[in-house]
Design a protein around this motif. Structure first.
Motif, PDB file in Angstrom:
ATOM      1  N   LEU A 142    -127.509-100.617 141.526  1.00  0.00           N
ATOM      2  CA  LEU A 142    -128.451-101.513 142.172  1.00  0.00           C
ATOM      3  C   LEU A 142    -129.397-102.053 141.106  1.00  0.00           C
ATOM      4  CD1 LEU A 142    -129.784-102.688 144.763  1.00  0.00           C
ATOM      5  CD2 LEU A 142    -131.209-100.628 144.796  1.00  0.00           C
ATOM      6  N   GLY A 143    -129.692-103.320 141.171  1.00  0.00           N
ATOM      7  CA  GLY A 143    -130.635-103.916 140.242  1.00  0.00           C
ATOM      8  C   GLY A 143    -131.637-104.776 140.984  1.00  0.00           C
ATOM      9  N   LEU A 144    -132.730-105.087 140.332  1.00  0.00           N
ATOM     10  CA  LEU A 144    -133.744-105.968 140.887  1.00  0.00           C
ATOM     11  C   LEU A 144    -134.093-107.015 139.830  1.00  0.00           C
ATOM     12  CD1 LEU A 144    -135.874-106.775 143.026  1.00  0.00           C
ATOM     13  CD2 LEU A 144    -137.412-105.098 141.997  1.00  0.00           C
ATOM     14  N   ASN A 145    -133.906-108.265 140.182  1.00  0.00           N
ATOM     15  CA  ASN A 145    -134.319-109.353 139.306  1.00  0.00           C
ATOM     16  C   ASN A 145    -135.844-109.438 139.382  1.00  0.00           C
ATOM     17  OD1 ASN A 145    -134.990-111.879 138.188  1.00  0.00           O
ATOM     18  ND2 ASN A 145    -133.047-112.798 138.823  1.00  0.00           N
ATOM     19  N   ALA A 146    -136.503-108.960 138.347  1.00  0.00           N
ATOM     20  CA  ALA A 146    -137.970-108.897 138.359  1.00  0.00           C
ATOM     21  C   ALA A 146    -138.600-110.273 138.248  1.00  0.00           C
ATOM     22  CB  ALA A 146    -138.465-108.004 137.221  1.00  0.00           C
ATOM     23  N   THR A 147    -137.837-111.278 137.911  1.00  0.00           N
ATOM     24  CA  THR A 147    -138.343-112.634 137.839  1.00  0.00           C
ATOM     25  C   THR A 147    -138.398-113.286 139.209  1.00  0.00           C
ATOM     26  OG1 THR A 147    -137.390-112.844 135.632  1.00  0.00           O
ATOM     27  CG2 THR A 147    -138.041-114.881 136.734  1.00  0.00           C
ATOM     28  N   THR A 148    -137.327-113.070 140.000  1.00  0.00           N
ATOM     29  CA  THR A 148    -137.227-113.729 141.305  1.00  0.00           C
ATOM     30  C   THR A 148    -137.455-112.783 142.474  1.00  0.00           C
ATOM     31  OG1 THR A 148    -134.850-113.315 141.512  1.00  0.00           O
ATOM     32  CG2 THR A 148    -135.528-115.315 140.326  1.00  0.00           C
ATOM     33  N   GLY A 149    -137.364-111.468 142.239  1.00  0.00           N
ATOM     34  CA  GLY A 149    -137.512-110.497 143.320  1.00  0.00           C
ATOM     35  C   GLY A 149    -136.236-110.248 144.091  1.00  0.00           C
ATOM     36  N   GLU A 150    -135.106-110.776 143.645  1.00  0.00           N
ATOM     37  CA  GLU A 150    -133.838-110.617 144.354  1.00  0.00           C
ATOM     38  C   GLU A 150    -133.153-109.303 144.004  1.00  0.00           C
ATOM     39  OE1 GLU A 150    -131.618-114.731 144.609  1.00  0.00           O
ATOM     40  OE2 GLU A 150    -132.626-114.516 142.676  1.00  0.00           O
ATOM     41  N   MET A 151    -132.507-108.690 145.012  1.00  0.00           N
ATOM     42  CA  MET A 151    -131.632-107.560 144.761  1.00  0.00           C
ATOM     43  C   MET A 151    -130.328-108.075 144.152  1.00  0.00           C
ATOM     44  SD  MET A 151    -133.269-104.928 145.547  1.00  0.00           S
ATOM     45  CE  MET A 151    -134.965-104.969 146.161  1.00  0.00           C
ATOM     46  N   ILE A 152    -129.811-107.376 143.172  1.00  0.00           N
ATOM     47  CA  ILE A 152    -128.547-107.725 142.545  1.00  0.00           C
ATOM     48  C   ILE A 152    -127.743-106.453 142.332  1.00  0.00           C
ATOM     49  CG2 ILE A 152    -129.366-109.815 141.380  1.00  0.00           C
ATOM     50  CD1 ILE A 152    -129.815-108.181 138.864  1.00  0.00           C
ATOM     51  N   ALA A 153    -126.461-106.609 142.062  1.00  0.00           N
ATOM     52  CA  ALA A 153    -125.621-105.486 141.638  1.00  0.00           C
ATOM     53  C   ALA A 153    -125.320-105.680 140.163  1.00  0.00           C
ATOM     54  CB  ALA A 153    -124.335-105.445 142.451  1.00  0.00           C
ATOM     55  N   VAL A 154    -125.316-104.593 139.403  1.00  0.00           N
ATOM     56  CA  VAL A 154    -125.138-104.669 137.945  1.00  0.00           C
ATOM     57  C   VAL A 154    -123.960-103.786 137.545  1.00  0.00           C
ATOM     58  CG1 VAL A 154    -126.231-104.429 135.694  1.00  0.00           C
ATOM     59  CG2 VAL A 154    -127.637-104.954 137.708  1.00  0.00           C
ATOM     60  N   LYS A 155    -122.899-104.414 137.056  1.00  0.00           N
ATOM     61  CA  LYS A 155    -121.748-103.660 136.544  1.00  0.00           C
ATOM     62  C   LYS A 155    -121.957-103.421 135.055  1.00  0.00           C
ATOM     63  CE  LYS A 155    -117.486-104.740 137.741  1.00  0.00           C
ATOM     64  NZ  LYS A 155    -116.135-105.379 137.766  1.00  0.00           N
ATOM     65  N   GLN A 156    -121.876-102.148 134.660  1.00  0.00           N
ATOM     66  CA  GLN A 156    -122.154-101.807 133.260  1.00  0.00           C
ATOM     67  C   GLN A 156    -121.001-101.028 132.641  1.00  0.00           C
ATOM     68  OE1 GLN A 156    -125.950 -99.702 132.941  1.00  0.00           O
ATOM     69  NE2 GLN A 156    -126.894-101.603 132.257  1.00  0.00           N
ATOM     70  N   VAL A 157    -120.725-101.342 131.377  1.00  0.00           N
ATOM     71  CA  VAL A 157    -119.799-100.565 130.552  1.00  0.00           C
ATOM     72  C   VAL A 157    -120.519-100.206 129.270  1.00  0.00           C
ATOM     73  CG1 VAL A 157    -117.680-100.642 129.211  1.00  0.00           C
ATOM     74  CG2 VAL A 157    -117.705-101.572 131.517  1.00  0.00           C
ATOM     75  N   GLU A 158    -120.432 -98.943 128.879  1.00  0.00           N
ATOM     76  CA  GLU A 158    -121.125 -98.492 127.673  1.00  0.00           C
ATOM     77  C   GLU A 158    -120.407 -98.983 126.429  1.00  0.00           C
ATOM     78  OE1 GLU A 158    -123.161 -94.343 126.021  1.00  0.00           O
ATOM     79  OE2 GLU A 158    -121.725 -94.309 127.680  1.00  0.00           O
ATOM     80  N   MET A 159    -121.174 -99.480 125.467  1.00  0.00           N
ATOM     81  CA  MET A 159    -120.618 -99.968 124.210  1.00  0.00           C
ATOM     82  C   MET A 159    -120.166 -98.793 123.347  1.00  0.00           C
ATOM     83  SD  MET A 159    -120.756-103.297 124.118  1.00  0.00           S
ATOM     84  CE  MET A 159    -120.722-103.724 122.378  1.00  0.00           C
ATOM     85  N   PRO A 160    -118.980 -98.853 122.756  1.00  0.00           N
ATOM     86  CA  PRO A 160    -118.557 -97.794 121.832  1.00  0.00           C
ATOM     87  C   PRO A 160    -119.400 -97.837 120.561  1.00  0.00           C
ATOM     88  CG  PRO A 160    -116.954 -99.586 121.858  1.00  0.00           C
ATOM     89  CD  PRO A 160    -117.962 -99.893 122.925  1.00  0.00           C
ATOM     90  N   LYS A 161    -119.927 -96.684 120.169  1.00  0.00           N
ATOM     91  CA  LYS A 161    -120.836 -96.641 119.019  1.00  0.00           C
ATOM     92  C   LYS A 161    -120.251 -95.855 117.855  1.00  0.00           C
ATOM     93  CE  LYS A 161    -125.044 -97.090 121.780  1.00  0.00           C
ATOM     94  NZ  LYS A 161    -126.313 -96.451 122.180  1.00  0.00           N
ATOM     95  N   THR A 162    -119.742 -94.668 118.144  1.00  0.00           N
ATOM     96  CA  THR A 162    -119.213 -93.839 117.066  1.00  0.00           C
ATOM     97  C   THR A 162    -117.858 -94.372 116.609  1.00  0.00           C
ATOM     98  OG1 THR A 162    -118.028 -92.317 118.536  1.00  0.00           O
ATOM     99  CG2 THR A 162    -120.359 -91.850 118.101  1.00  0.00           C
ATOM    100  N   LEU A 163    -117.424 -93.935 115.433  1.00  0.00           N
ATOM    101  CA  LEU A 163    -116.121 -94.356 114.917  1.00  0.00           C
ATOM    102  C   LEU A 163    -114.993 -93.921 115.848  1.00  0.00           C
ATOM    103  CD1 LEU A 163    -116.559 -93.665 111.092  1.00  0.00           C
ATOM    104  CD2 LEU A 163    -116.581 -95.871 112.273  1.00  0.00           C
ATOM    105  N   SER A 164    -115.143 -92.733 116.424  1.00  0.00           N
ATOM    106  CA  SER A 164    -114.096 -92.252 117.335  1.00  0.00           C
ATOM    107  C   SER A 164    -114.049 -93.094 118.602  1.00  0.00           C
ATOM    108  CB  SER A 164    -114.330 -90.776 117.693  1.00  0.00           C
ATOM    109  OG  SER A 164    -115.575 -90.611 118.354  1.00  0.00           O
TER     110      SER A 164
END
Length: 469
Positions: free
Chosen positions: A185-207
């Protein structure tokens, strides 16, 4: 080549699911999601890590604008044409947005759902703010705790086509999981709208960077962003924008109250034929739109269709993690691979042999969704994946349960149209809408005739009352 067996997400191992207010309400892939007005009243429960009442949002607005309540508190020396700067809390932004919504939710009364024209699905569509082309930044909890101003924003007038230069947003609880990544669940703090946020973690380590699964997940999300940013249809989940940070790639989608069609099957069992017709017509409308743009969804199933019971039972196709755009949707593309969820997979996907396949695979999958709705069970119930692939390879159709009695029109539509073994014998999405099945009982109404509508809305009310405790 890869094939996903069910609705399970392919996500980096470091993303660990935690208990959330959504997870407490349902254990399905897409948890119960209340209407925005209920979320606004219970913001602290849905955004537990966010200090919502600290006045940290800095904004400017025209002195003569009546769309900004805080303008009245500005210094009296400001001229009517000047820009006024003031500060407000995230909670206030959300409450202001809620007050200007055009129509209230139908949560408290089915009678408030407008009656549709005969044979049509009446939809109250509340468009979300597009963020494409703008800078998007997450507001971190640490900024709020320290009462650090997080933005100077040009608050747009209602109806303005000019977006602000920067959108700020805050992350709430986990909603569910898609084909790639997790959805919050997300909230657009600029407009006040509820949004959905799909997230994928960025690979950081060499592995991590050498992990094919994580690299493929990031590539799939980037592809999804490019494919879907311009889509606009009431039966397709609206994609609003994206943000890339050192930690995540995030894409922003419209917030759809309710849950997935799959969660409806699992909770309430099989649907009435009128309800199946109601949902299936909308799904076909969404598919016809996607196919007109030469987009193959390739993973259509009950878990990838969201239902808003508070807006006249509108449903929306979502999760485009393995979608593909071709030069012609209904011509075979030899670049197509074994993709999708086996239980909803068409025979030509299994028997590819280098010939590829077309968007007719979505019509077969749509037939599997029809079977889900009619039976309350996934297709090929009781069989394992390898057995199903073997049967598909031999040209078998998903069996219709013996205790399931369909009308002649429904049986013909499922067995002879959507489950036609040869692709050429299956209709396009637009052609399928002309079948006799959709001409039955044209005056059927979601609000008046659907038992499911009453169960889902009453269940949503019970969940909302529990959230208030």
């Amino acid at each position: 080549m890869s094939a996903r067996a069910s609705g399970s997400a392919i996500t980096p191992s470091r993303l660990v699911r935690k208990k959330t207010v959504f997870a407490q309400n349902a254990d399905q892939q897409w948890a119960f999601r209340p209407p925005p007005e209920i979320v606004v009243k219970q913001l602290s429960k849905f955004f537990p890590k966010v200090n919502l009442d600290t006045e940290v949002i800095e904004a400017v607005s025209s002195a003569n604008s009546n769309t900004t309540p805080a303008a009245a508190a500005a210094p009296s020396s400001a001229s009517a044409s000047s820009k006024l700067q003031y500060r407000k809390s995230i909670r206030r932004v959300a409450e202001e947005r809620q007050r200007i919504l055009e129509k209230p939710s139908a949560l408290s009364s089915l009678a408030s759902v407008p009656e549709p024209e005969a044979g049509k699905v009446s939809i109250v569509r509340k468009r979300s703010t597009k963020m494409w082309g703008s800078k998007v930044e997450e507001v971190k909890p640490g900024q709020l705790k320290a009462q650090i101003p997080v933005a100077v924003l040009e608050v747009p007038e209602e109806g303005s086509s000019s977006p602000p230069a920067t959108f700020k947003w805050v992350k709430g609880d986990l909603i569910g999981k898609g084909a790639y990544g997790r959805v919050y669940l997300g909230l657009n703090a600029t407009t006040g709208e509820m949004i959905a946020v799909k997230q994928v973690e960025m690979p950081k380590t060499l592995s991590d960077q050498a992990d094919d699964r994580q690299v493929h997940t990031i590539a799939a999300l980037r592809s999804e962003i490019q494919l879907l940013k311009d889509l606009d249809h009431p039966n397709v989940v609206q994609y609003l924008g994206f943000e890339q940070s050192d930690d995540f790639i995030s894409i922003f989608l419209e917030y759809v109250p309710g849950g997935s069609l799959g969660s409806v099957f699992r909770k309430y069992g099989k649907l009435q034929e009128g309800e199946v017709r109601w949902f299936s017509k909308q799904i076909l409308e969404g598919l016809a739109y996607l196919h007109s743009l030469n987009i193959l969804h390739r993973d259509l199933k009950g878990d990838n269709i969201l239902v808003d019971p508070h807006n006249n039972g509108v449903c929306k196709i979502t999760d485009f993690g393995i979608s593909k755009q071709s030069s012609d949707a209904y011509k075979n593309d030899d670049g197509t691979l074994l993709q999708g969820s086996v239980f909803w997979m068409a025979p030509e996907v299994v028997n590819n042999q280098g010939r590829g396949y077309s968007a007719k695979v979505d019509i077969w999958s749509f037939g599997c969704v029809l079977l889900e709705m009619f039976s309350g069970e996934r297709p090929w119930q009781g069989l394992e994946m390898m057995a199903i692939m073997f049967k598909l390879g031999l040209g078998n159709k998903p069996p219709i349960p013996e205790n399931l009695h369909l009308s002649p029109a429904a049986l013909d539509f499922v067995q002879n149209k959507t489950f036609a073994i040869l692709e050429a014998d299956r209709p396009s999405a637009a052609e399928a809408l002309n079948h006799e099945f959709f001409k039955q009982d044209p005056n059927w109404s979601w609000a008046r005739d659907s038992e499911l509508a009453r169960k889902v809305v009453l269940g949503g009310m019970a969940n909302s009352r529990r959230l208030k405790r």
